[in-house]
Design a protein around this motif. Structure first.
Motif, short mmCIF file in Angstrom:
data_model
loop_
_atom_site.label_atom_id
_atom_site.label_comp_id
_atom_site.label_asym_id
_atom_site.label_seq_id
_atom_site.Cartn_x
_atom_site.Cartn_y
_atom_site.Cartn_z
N GLY A 161 41.37 48.66 34.23
CA GLY A 161 41.17 50.01 33.34
C GLY A 161 40.83 50.33 32.08
O GLY A 161 40.24 49.60 31.49
N PRO A 162 40.48 51.70 31.74
CA PRO A 162 40.46 51.34 30.36
C PRO A 162 41.00 51.70 29.22
O PRO A 162 40.85 51.78 28.25
N ASP A 163 42.11 51.29 29.12
CA ASP A 163 43.87 52.05 28.30
C ASP A 163 43.35 50.66 27.74
O ASP A 163 43.53 49.42 28.30
N ILE A 164 43.71 50.91 26.61
CA ILE A 164 44.49 49.70 25.72
C ILE A 164 45.59 49.76 25.38
O ILE A 164 45.66 51.11 24.57
N GLN A 165 46.24 50.14 25.25
CA GLN A 165 47.71 49.33 25.11
C GLN A 165 47.83 48.56 23.94
O GLN A 165 49.10 48.30 22.90
N ARG B 4 40.98 53.22 24.29
CA ARG B 4 39.88 53.48 25.73
C ARG B 4 39.10 52.85 25.16
O ARG B 4 38.41 52.84 24.49
N VAL B 5 38.86 52.03 26.58
CA VAL B 5 37.40 51.62 26.93
C VAL B 5 36.66 52.62 27.12
O VAL B 5 36.79 52.91 28.14
N THR B 6 35.67 52.99 26.38
CA THR B 6 34.53 54.31 27.05
C THR B 6 33.57 53.60 27.48
O THR B 6 32.69 53.86 28.23
N ALA B 7 33.13 52.37 26.90
CA ALA B 7 32.24 51.45 27.59
C ALA B 7 31.73 49.91 27.04
O ALA B 7 32.11 49.86 26.75
N MET B 8 30.99 49.10 28.28
CA MET B 8 30.62 48.27 27.69
C MET B 8 29.44 47.13 28.36
O MET B 8 28.70 47.76 29.59
N ASP B 9 28.51 47.68 27.49
CA ASP B 9 26.92 46.34 27.73
C ASP B 9 27.26 45.18 28.16
O ASP B 9 27.25 44.53 27.28
N PRO C 206 40.58 49.80 38.56
CA PRO C 206 41.71 50.70 38.49
C PRO C 206 42.51 49.05 37.99
O PRO C 206 42.60 48.53 37.80
N ARG C 207 43.41 50.14 36.86
CA ARG C 207 44.57 49.83 36.26
C ARG C 207 45.20 48.15 36.92
O ARG C 207 45.71 49.38 38.17
N LEU C 208 45.06 46.97 37.48
CA LEU C 208 46.24 46.50 38.53
C LEU C 208 47.41 46.76 38.04
O LEU C 208 48.09 46.57 36.67
N GLU C 209 47.96 46.97 39.36
CA GLU C 209 49.75 46.95 39.71
C GLU C 209 50.19 45.40 38.37
O GLU C 209 49.76 44.89 38.82
N LYS C 210 51.55 46.38 37.81
CA LYS C 210 51.93 45.34 36.87
C LYS C 210 53.15 44.59 37.92
O LYS C 210 53.56 44.75 38.86
N GLY C 211 53.38 42.92 37.53
CA GLY C 211 54.56 41.92 37.76
C GLY C 211 55.54 42.64 37.46
O GLY C 211 55.54 43.82 36.43
N ALA C 212 56.58 42.35 38.23
CA ALA C 212 57.83 43.00 38.00
C ALA C 212 58.15 42.05 36.44
O ALA C 212 59.18 42.88 36.03
N MET C 213 58.15 41.27 35.99
CA MET C 213 58.95 40.29 34.75
C MET C 213 57.37 41.43 33.71
O MET C 213 57.81 41.24 32.39
#
Lengths: 169, 739
Positions: free
Chosen positions: B102-106, B62-67, B87-94
């Protein structure tokens, strides 16, 4: 910011640039000569190849302010649609391109490279450093290897260059 | 137009312009640098600002903070958008990986910010001032380690290959156990990067709630739909324009972060924003061809007939991803009564795996065609003959289903003849020229032919000029040219009278460029529109449309004749239609075939491999333009050399990213690696495929090349490698003693 004066395709262009501006970005963004391409911005692909004072260089690896007074030839200076340089015409005839993004760099490199052979500049493929450079396919391939074509038009590019150089493909 | 019965004679069969090796019509623009690519559209929107994107420095967490304070205060900065702003943007169908928010890193180099500034240099500088704090989590980065946890998974590559999670015909295990000659071997293929020359680039401009994006994308309609979905705006408010694409190879099939971040940056900056992914972001931020572990088992009678064949592949992807469909060609390529294919998918936390040129078949054939070479040797058979003995003219799993055309045997026989195959020494390591060990290899090439719905609009003007508009893209494939040839042939005008406009989402939706379906499908769509235009012309002129002939800019019917342009009137005449397909694809298996022949020399001391000669003999329906089709094939053969000898995204298994993420570290073939290449197209027309009677070639040229090189290396040295790329370090300790 710094002033710099370049002679681009025969025309004097006066610019005031952020000193961090590469020659490539000066051409593409400030002079809007977008024929020179940015493929990597790292000197790894050759798409930005232009001729400075007659010699080919990667324009992404040099700052514009280092070229005060220099003569820069870009793809736009070689020829235009309807008035193609022989190398541009040979690329069309031999289909020496696909997506077209590496193409201006390939053509600028080709034109300068043939001059290097004429001038006797040796390459890694040159067997005898003291004899005149030979215009072989092996020499052309070696000397053009700084210009990547991911579409893989190499075989056709060598045919185009060979024709312009005056040898049968 | 619905295409549901095999094509009969039609105006394309005149072949006055179609089928001729004409120069590409976009050549003068591309060779003079005047073809505008996405980042170069200074003309389309005034006051463009520069965007620069920041990629995540961790692979999972996760990204916890960005200065961003220092960055915001930096000279020239107009706006900054960070992933924590929304918040996390919706994903395209493809899309498998999410693109922003959003903070989560995939995965590593997931975009976490865009900085917009007055100049490129200012944007780059300010981006480096952003301080990011992460909470890092452990991830799964090692395919071999995760393979035992992989689950059976079905998939369709979306590009013409697919397979069930497990598919059985007959009794594989029983037949394999009884076969007198067997092979059971495991092979690996690495992660590969598309590495197209033009990085993903976009300029975005808002006018109120309407968004225009000048971008570099292979599939305009998918991109428009998925950009709208990701931004949460109606699709009708989005326009994409992509007339020139600096290479794609599957890497620009889908919406990517460049378009999303340009749009978000432009909204925040309240002015147009242009940005390109930097080269180091391309490998980890976008998609790649996933690595595979493939097991092949083949059992045969002593006469060489295959009785049992199994192909299983394991690959990895992010959660909700899909497997590389590497087994799909094995369902169709060779005969054999007892068959098994299976795919397994491991969950990995590496960047998204997805389609790259010939997904499925490219890595699948790299493996199955080595296995065939190994089997031929066990049987004491010539590898060409072994393949011919096992040819099938029907789908082996569904024998009632014939191939529409299948000239694999002819490809192999003609290739062997042309290449001088009879001079190959069947015993490896016997041909020595100075320091070089020289060998020849062969492989079959196979790639399915997919047909896609495709539309076009054609406009006739008073001077007899024809303009074609379709959202089809030309990614180097020659779409501009074959579409112009089609319209010229249909309307009976010279090629110069045709103008082709591509890549704009306001044009009719086309097949797009993917899965080697583009050339055949998009020209078939133009054919359909031209049929309509011909009818409208005949009606305007008062001619019987069934009798009307369109030649030399004239329309003739009976003893009457009129200039084509006369029908246009003052306002021009417009027709629009699309091609769509019935069930011919179900009733017939449509595929393309090749015989790939390669000669290599391997340095006996260092193991360095040089490709000396390459030949591809292809059977792929009608060849619409032999010049541009040949270029597609040689380009693919070049990519095959890369796959065989050098291309590999190196995985950092501790930190979870592809280390060699630029064009110095990720090696692709250069001029010095590629010899003169020869391509032969067999005479073939396929009336099952489309009114054009054509099929795809853009991916066929890659399919099998890697294995042909590997087999040639074995023939040269006697060293059998099963792990791509076949670099010298894998061979050097097994080379024969240097005399």
């Amino acid at each position: 910011m710094s002033k710099v004066s370049l002679r681009v395709n025969g025309e004097v262009r006066n610019l005031e640039l952020d000193t961090r501006t590469t020659l490539l970005d000066a051409l593409r963004e400030h002079l809007q000569l977008t024929g020179s391409k940015k493929g990597c911005d790292h000197g790894q692909c050759g798409a930005c190849t232009v001729m400075v004072e007659g010699r080919r260089i990667y324009s992404c690896l040099t700052l514009a302010v280092m070229h005060e007074g220099d003569a820069v030839t870009t793809i736009e200076g070689l020829g235009q649609p309807g008035n193609l340089h022989p190398m541009q015409a040979a690329f069309v005839k031999h289909d020496g391109y696909q997506c077209g993004y590496c193409t201006p760099g390939q053509i600028c490199a080709s034109v300068a490279m043939l001059e290097e052979i004429k001038a006797g500049v040796p390459s890694h493929a040159t067997a005898d450093l003291t004899a005149p450079s030979q215009l072989t396919a092996e020499e052309i391939r070696e000397r053009m290897s700084g210009n990547i074509c991911r579409c893989g038009a190499y075989s056709n590019i060598v045919d185009a260059i060979t024709e312009v150089a005056g040898r049968p493909a | 137009m619905k295409f549901d019965t095999p094509a009969t004679n039609n105006p394309i069969d005149q072949l006055k312009i179609v089928g001729k090796p004409v120069d590409r019509i976009d050549g003068p623009r591309k060779t003079t640098g005047t073809a505008p690519y996405a980042y170069e559209r200074h003309d389309v929107a005034p006051n463009q600002a520069y965007g620069y994107v920041l990629g995540s420095g961790i692979a999972k967490g996760r990204v916890t903070a960005m200065d961003t304070a220092a960055a915001r205060a930096a000279p020239g900065v107009v706006a900054i958008v960070t992933t924590l702003d929304m918040p996390r943007l919706e994903k395209g169908a493809m899309n498998t990986a999410w693109l922003f928010g959003g903070p989560d890193i995939q995965h590593y180099h997931q975009v976490i910010a865009v900085v917009v500034a007055e100049t490129f240099e200012q944007a780059r500088d300010a981006t480096a001032m952003i301080r990011v704090s992460y909470a890092r989590e452990p991830g799964r980065f090692d395919l071999a380690a995760e393979a035992p946890n992989a689950q059976l998974a079905a998939a369709d590559s979306g590009e013409g290959s697919g397979a069930a999670h497990e598919e059985r015909t007959g009794d594989f295990e029983g037949a394999f156990a009884q076969a007198p000659v067997t092979l059971d071997a495991t092979y690996t293929t690495p992660d590969e990067s598309h590495a197209m020359m033009e990085p993903h680039s976009s300029i975005a401009a808002w006018e109120g709630d309407k968004l225009t994006v000048w971008t570099s994308n292979q599939m305009i309609a998918w991109g428009k739909r998925d950009l709208a979905k990701t931004l949460g705006i109606p699709a009708e408010n989005v326009r994409l324009d992509s007339p020139y694409v600096g290479g794609g190879f599957g890497g620009k099939l889908f919406l990517r972060a460049d378009a999303v971040l340009a749009a978000l940056g432009a909204r925040a900056a309240r002015r147009p924003v242009k940005l390109a992914l930097t080269r180091p972001l391309v490998a980890n931020n976008t998609t790649h061809r996933p690595a595979t572990i493939q097991r092949v088992r083949i059992g045969a009678e002593r006469d060489g007939r295959i009785t049992a064949i199994a192909h299983e592949s394991t690959s990895g992807d992010l959660p909700d991803g899909k497997p590389e469909t590497a087994v799909s060609q094995t369902k169709l390529l060779y005969a054999g009564a007892n068959r098994l294919t299976a795919m397994r998918l491991a969950v990995l936390d590496l960047p998204e795996g997805n389609a790259m040129r010939a997904p499925g078949e490219a890595p699948g054939l790299m493996v199955i065609e080595i296995a065939m070479d190994e089997m031929a040797e066990k049987l004491g058979m010539d590898p060409v003959e072994f393949r011919i003995v096992n040819d099938t003219q029907v789908d082996p799993e569904h024998p009632q289903r014939p191939f529409s055309q299948r000239q694999l045997i002819q490809c192999l026989r003609q290739g062997a003849e042309r290449f001088g195959w009879s001079r190959r020494n069947a015993t490896p390591g016997r041909r020595r020229e100075g320091n070089w060990l020289v060998g020849m290899g062969v492989a079959a090439g196979f790639r399915n032919n997919l047909v896609m719905k495709s539309g076009a609009r054609v406009r006739l003007d008073g001077s007899g000029g024809v303009t074609v508009e379709t959202d089809m893209t030309d990614i180097g494939t020659g779409s501009y040219t074959v579409i112009a040839q089609t319209a010229a042939e249909m309307m009976g005008v010279a090629l110069e009278k045709v103008t082709v406009r591509l890549g704009d989402s306001s044009f009719p939706v086309s097949a797009g460029s993917g899965g080697q379906w583009g050339g055949n499908s998009s020209t078939a769509g133009v054919y359909a529109a031209c049929v309509k235009l011909r009818e409208a012309v005949a009606q305007r002129l008062g001619f019987n449309s069934a009798e009307a002939e369109f030649t030399d800019g004239q329309v003739r019917a009976g003893n009457r004749s009129a200039p084509l342009g006369q029908a246009a009137g003052a306002d021009g005449l417009v027709a629009e239609d699309h091609i769509e397909y019935g069930d011919l694809g179900e009733r017939f298996q449509q595929s393309t075939f090749a015989g790939h022949f390669v000669e290599v020399a391997v340095d006996v001391a260092t193991g360095e491999t040089r490709v000396r000669r390459m030949l591809a003999v292809c059977a792929a329906g009608r060849i619409l333009n032999p010049k541009s089709a040949r270029s597609q094939v040689i380009g693919a053969m070049t990519m095959g050399v890369g796959a065989a000898l050098m291309e590999e995204l190196a995985v950092d298994k501790r930190h979870g990213f592809f280390v060699n993420h630029d064009l110095a570290g990720y090696e692709v073939p250069v001029h010095a690696d590629i010899p003169h290449q020869e391509v032969i197209f067999l005479d073939e027309v396929d009336p099952i495929s489309s009114p054009m009677k054509a099929k795809g070639v853009g991916e066929l040229g890659l399919c099998g090349v890697g294995a042909a090189i590997a087999n040639a290396m074995y023939n040269a040295t006697g060293v059998r490698l099963r792990d791509y790329p076949m670099t010298l370090d894998k061979m050097i300790d097994r080379l024969p003693e240097v005399a």
